[in-house]
Scaffold this active site. Sequence first.
Site, PDB file in Angstrom:
ATOM      1  CB  SER A 119      51.578  -8.918  21.446  1.00 45.24           C
ATOM      2  OG  SER A 119      51.967  -7.588  21.718  1.00 45.24           O
ATOM      3  CG  HIS A 133      56.724  -3.898  19.910  1.00 45.37           C
ATOM      4  ND1 HIS A 133      56.710  -3.706  18.541  1.00 45.37           N
ATOM      5  CD2 HIS A 133      55.505  -4.394  20.228  1.00 45.37           C
ATOM      6  CE1 HIS A 133      55.533  -4.045  18.053  1.00 45.37           C
ATOM      7  NE2 HIS A 133      54.784  -4.481  19.048  1.00 45.37           N
ATOM      8  CG  ASN A 135      53.026  -7.281  16.593  1.00 44.37           C
ATOM      9  OD1 ASN A 135      53.846  -6.806  15.827  1.00 44.37           O
ATOM     10  ND2 ASN A 135      51.753  -6.955  16.531  1.00 44.37           N
ATOM     11  CB  THR A 136      54.303 -12.459  14.028  1.00 41.70           C
ATOM     12  OG1 THR A 136      54.250 -13.508  15.007  1.00 41.70           O
ATOM     13  CG2 THR A 136      55.746 -12.036  13.834  1.00 41.70           C
ATOM     14  CG  HIS A 167      68.220  -1.910  11.867  1.00 40.60           C
ATOM     15  ND1 HIS A 167      67.046  -1.629  11.214  1.00 40.60           N
ATOM     16  CD2 HIS A 167      68.245  -1.110  12.963  1.00 40.60           C
ATOM     17  CE1 HIS A 167      66.379  -0.690  11.887  1.00 40.60           C
ATOM     18  NE2 HIS A 167      67.096  -0.361  12.945  1.00 40.60           N
ATOM     19  CG  HIS A 197      52.708  13.932  21.304  1.00 42.01           C
ATOM     20  ND1 HIS A 197      52.222  12.679  21.049  1.00 42.01           N
ATOM     21  CD2 HIS A 197      53.365  13.846  22.492  1.00 42.01           C
ATOM     22  CE1 HIS A 197      52.556  11.859  22.039  1.00 42.01           C
ATOM     23  NE2 HIS A 197      53.256  12.541  22.916  1.00 42.01           N
TER      24      HIS A 197
END
Length: 297
Positions: A119, A133, A135-136, A167, A197
């Site tokens: 992470s 960010h 993670n795997t 991308h 929110h």
Amino acid sequence: MSASMETEKQTASTWFRTLRDEIVAAFEGLEDSHSEGPFADQAAGRFEVTETKRAGADGEDAGGGLMSVMRGGRVFEKVGVNVSTVYGQLGERAQMAMAARKGLPGMKDDSRFWASGISLVAHMQNPHCPAVHMNTRMFWTPHGWWFGGGSDLNPCLEYEADTAHFHSVQKAHCDRHGTAHYPRLKAWADEYFYIPHRNRARGVGGIFLDDHNSGDWAADFVFIQDIGRAFLPAFLPLIEKRRVQSFGDAEKEAQLVHRGLYAEYNLVYDRGTKFGLETGHDANAVLMSLPPLAKWI
């Protein structure tokens, strides 16, 4: 548990550690090579590495990992690259969440689990450089195994070219396994990294995959490896380009406010944060994703 699955778990855990080592080396290389522009006169940052431990219900060994954090460098204001392999029994809340998501009513009868992964969260010195960010991970219970992971870009000052590059690299790595994957994983990221929110996305997206089990462990492992391998070529060129740009108070203000948005998401919605805290993993390691400074208006 079969001997084969034990081998596969060890293979996955070893690879997550290898990916961690590659990223740590690349990030320290960025620090060393930053010789002009903002913060170039500071000392090059280095990771502080701490072992983490997870205690089981009766105090028995339940795994752990490495928490690697760099603070106050030339390029990175705070970046954490954590790797862990933990195991034991899932608590009642985690059992309920797992049963609901994966359709596993048997979790109450046998709540053993094993999880391994990497992470990463990076918050940058220069507000022109996007936060990121990645993670795997692999997750196992007696009822099955799954892979998950991805990465997403979180700029406070958006550049269309940067978003397109991030991308495109991820798409190229996903397309090695079939052209249907990238559109699905991009849409999943757009949905997952949304803040209800605030009625907005956390950043400019990326790819996200969870609960992945095609029935072919070897193929799924290669797929998750390519998701991890996409990270450095997707991210490093953006930082090499933006780290030399000058900025003022307005740009720094925008960065701090955006970090507040990032913190809100991670504390309220992020599934990994909830799982880490519910299963008793080191709280400092779980919360290393939070920015060093943030602001709310």
